[in-house]
Design an enzyme around this catalytic site. Structure first.
Site, mmCIF file in Angstrom:
data_model
loop_
_atom_site.group_PDB
_atom_site.id
_atom_site.type_symbol
_atom_site.label_atom_id
_atom_site.label_comp_id
_atom_site.label_asym_id
_atom_site.label_seq_id
_atom_site.Cartn_x
_atom_site.Cartn_y
_atom_site.Cartn_z
ATOM 1 N N SER A 58 0.794 -1.242 0.000
ATOM 2 C CA SER A 58 0.000 0.000 0.000
ATOM 3 C C SER A 58 0.819 1.281 0.000
ATOM 4 C CB SER A 58 -0.944 0.018 1.198
ATOM 5 O OG SER A 58 -1.980 -0.884 0.975
ATOM 6 N N VAL B 269 1.159 -3.736 3.822
ATOM 7 C CA VAL B 269 1.139 -5.046 4.498
ATOM 8 C C VAL B 269 2.412 -5.858 4.270
ATOM 9 C CG1 VAL B 269 -1.346 -5.479 4.742
ATOM 10 C CG2 VAL B 269 -0.203 -6.110 2.626
ATOM 11 N N TYR C 221 -4.715 3.516 8.132
ATOM 12 C CA TYR C 221 -6.068 2.940 8.260
ATOM 13 C C TYR C 221 -6.660 3.250 9.635
ATOM 14 C CZ TYR C 221 -3.464 0.502 4.720
ATOM 15 O OH TYR C 221 -2.641 0.223 3.683
ATOM 16 N N LYS D 145 0.291 3.360 -2.946
ATOM 17 C CA LYS D 145 -0.889 4.228 -3.084
ATOM 18 C C LYS D 145 -0.511 5.712 -3.022
ATOM 19 C CE LYS D 145 -3.884 0.682 -1.004
ATOM 20 N NZ LYS D 145 -4.498 0.200 0.263
ATOM 21 N N TYR E 42 -3.786 -2.255 -10.173
ATOM 22 C CA TYR E 42 -3.747 -2.154 -8.705
ATOM 23 C C TYR E 42 -2.836 -3.230 -8.100
ATOM 24 C CZ TYR E 42 -5.139 -2.459 -3.823
ATOM 25 O OH TYR E 42 -5.105 -2.519 -2.446
#
Ligand code: GLN
Length: 305
Positions: A63, A259, A241, A66, A189
């Site tokens: 991530s 992760v 998050y 992102k 993605y």
């Protein structure tokens, strides 16, 4: 400040914590990494680097990618992007579906999976089947390293086990907030999640965010001052998050986790930091990585607060 001594102290002080946390096991390719790795890299504006641990080993950035996709989408669409993805913390896990239905397929922010998928879709609208190459080329540019690539085994593994991400994209599509074919968007993605980088490369690649959008190593403007501020704000409030508040409380820097076990953190006007250690806490952020950054800002006073 003697950063090398500080990194050595951190490496010692985190040792008792290695018994905690759990390596990501939602795909076999990530479950097999050595759980006891630790690496930390600091990149300063004058080009100097301070490193400790396995800093030359590549890991799956997951991530953290992102941040790069959000930078590209914000650069192109500006405020228009926020019609499709917000900039508020979700308070839910990274792969959660619950908010999407009652918020009509508009994800809370670009760093939860739902929001990252919409962000990638906005790039697929511009670059079609070359969207992943567009993101990868951007990463190569900001890290000044052409060797960066993705891991085919991790990519395939994501694709074969991506039930939640497929659920997310289908749900969003049902609200007409995915404009392109699902397979094209998911392909880009998962490939961006499977990009492999070293902590040194990642710290260097993020340096423009510490310097108002300009890469201090070559004075190249990557994004406007204003947009660099926005990206840092979203990293601070949404980068971890449902543990974003906890990370801000303990570390006090804009940061983004993945992760794979990596975290990048930005010290405005000073440096970018990347820490890697694959065991994760309950919110899927690196357990040791968070601890190491907490020690770093406490020891140096280099938090934004
Ligand atoms: N590939 C992961 C997923 O989509 C990325 C999530 C993460 O790093 N938090 O589930």
């Amino acid at each position: 400040m003697n950063y090398q001594t500080i990194l050595e102290e951190i490496q010692k002080e985190i040792q008792p914590y290695f018994k905690n946390g759990k390596v990501a096991d939602y795909i076999p390719a990530l479950a097999k990494v050595d759980p006891n790795q630790f690496a930390m890299s600091i990149q300063l504006f004058d080009g100097s680097q301070y490193n400790i641990g396995t800093v030359d080993n590549k890991f799956s950035i997951q991530s953290i990618s992102k941040v790069f996709a959000f930078t590209l989408a914000l650069n192109h669409y500006g405020k228009g992007l926020y019609k499709r993805v917000g900039h508020e913390p979700s308070g839910d896990p990274f792969n959660s579906l619950v908010q999407l239905e009652y918020e009509n397929g508009i994800p809370r922010n670009p760093f939860i999976n739902a929001g990252a998928i919409v962000t990638i879709d906005s790039l697929v609208s511009l670059h079609r089947k070359n969207s992943f190459e567009y993101i990868l080329n951007f990463i190569k540019k900001v890290s000044n390293d052409d060797s960066i690539t993705y891991d085919e085994e991790i990519f395939k593994s994501e694709l074969n086990h991506g039930f939640r991400n497929f659920a997310l994209i289908n749900m969003i599509k049902s609200y007409n907030n995915i404009y392109n074919p699902i397979d094209d968007v998911i392909d880009a993605y998962f490939k961006q999640c499977s990009i492999m980088m070293t902590p040194c490369q990642l710290a260097k690649a993020m340096l423009f965010l510490a310097n108002h959008g300009v890469n201090p190593l070559n004075n190249e403007r990557i994004i406007t001052n204003e947009k660099a501020k926005r990206i840092n704000s979203v990293m601070l409030t949404c980068g971890h998050y449902d543990a974003s508040g906890d990370f801000a409380y303990k570390v006090g820097l804009p940061g983004k986790s993945g992760v794979g076990g990596g975290i990048v953190a930005i010290v405005p006007q000073k440096m970018a930091i990347c820490v890697y250690s694959p065991k994760l806490n309950a919110q899927s952020n690196s357990y040791i990585g968070t601890k190491a950054l907490e020690l770093f800002t406490t020891k140096t006073g280099l938090s934004i607060f």
